[in-house]
Design an enzyme around this catalytic site. Sequence first.
Site, short mmCIF file in Angstrom:
data_model
loop_
_atom_site.label_atom_id
_atom_site.label_comp_id
_atom_site.label_asym_id
_atom_site.label_seq_id
_atom_site.Cartn_x
_atom_site.Cartn_y
_atom_site.Cartn_z
N ARG A 278 -3.93 -3.12 0.00
CA ARG A 278 -5.36 -2.87 0.12
C ARG A 278 -5.93 -2.26 -1.16
NH1 ARG A 278 -7.86 -2.39 5.21
NH2 ARG A 278 -6.02 -1.50 6.17
N GLY A 279 -5.15 -1.39 -1.77
CA GLY A 279 -5.60 -0.74 -3.00
C GLY A 279 -5.89 -1.74 -4.10
#
Length: 341
Positions: A278-279
């Site tokens: 997600r980062g």
Amino acid sequence: MLPFPFTAIVAQEEMKRALLIAAVDPSVGGVLIFGDRGTGKSTAVRALAALLPKIRAVAGCPYSCSPDSPAEACPHCSQQRGQGRGKSHQIPVPVVDLPLGATEDRVVGALDLERALTRGEKAFEPGLLARANRGFLYIDEANLLEDHLVDLLLDVAASGVNTVEREGLSLRHPARFVLVGSGNPEEGELRPQLLDRFGLACEVTTPTDIATRIEVVRRRDAYERDSQGFCAAQTKAEKVLQKTILSARERLVGMSVPDAVLESAARLCLALGTDGLRGELTLMRTARALAALEGADVVSIGHLRQVAPSALRHRLRRNPLDESGSTARVARAVEEVLGAG
Ligand SMILES: [Zn+2]
């Protein structure tokens, strides 16, 4: 009173940039703003919404559906469609406040009890999520909200749909909004699982240099004494920024992200040990939206460097051997992986 103009907000560059990025590409996920009370977080959200051009909405629709995208129509509009073209009107981009202590009924919507009792009809009374469609949902002190509500809000914000299955009701309605949460780090923490579902996190502080403080006070006072005049003086700057946002949205469509930038994003996330992908995804989207805002044709390492703190600082695992704050840790990793700017 007219909202305080976005372009008149002094300093707080990181917060302003994060909000602009979310306005250009809502898919970066919401924005979490940490900081002291009275640093103008809610003012900034209102100012941003007021800066955006009005939107066209189906008249009488509780979800402010766009007349141009019938595919996403709510139950109200799909029912109306058989009966000829409904009227539409221009409305400001909605900003909905989610007060602390709001019940799930009020947020999600509930059975309209009055109609159920007086007319025996099972009607749905739309909640705050309905009103926030196509706009902003602002949660003051998100860290004091019950976890299950935050979780629910993040789910809806990510899917753009509110699904209601309760009290014998069963319906889905569009609920596309940018979630903006504010938090005071001294008053309870968001669980890490919730924290990292916000796209961006930024920190705002009360300015400490004298010149900035004077300017903040001066503008606030001028605005409160004559908001009309103050806003009028800002009209030109507001128009310019509005145009920048609109052309950035167009630019975004064809914006490419070179492999070298993706690789650097991956190495940065590895170096910081952020969980999952997600980062990286957020980092990439955020850098792309910033590039679009700056009128660039491609995303560069420089864009990555600028957005890394907001995209990553809330995704770090606690490191018992490293007591430095998350912002400092991101800055160090940026320097190690991307080189000094
Ligand atoms: Zn509708």
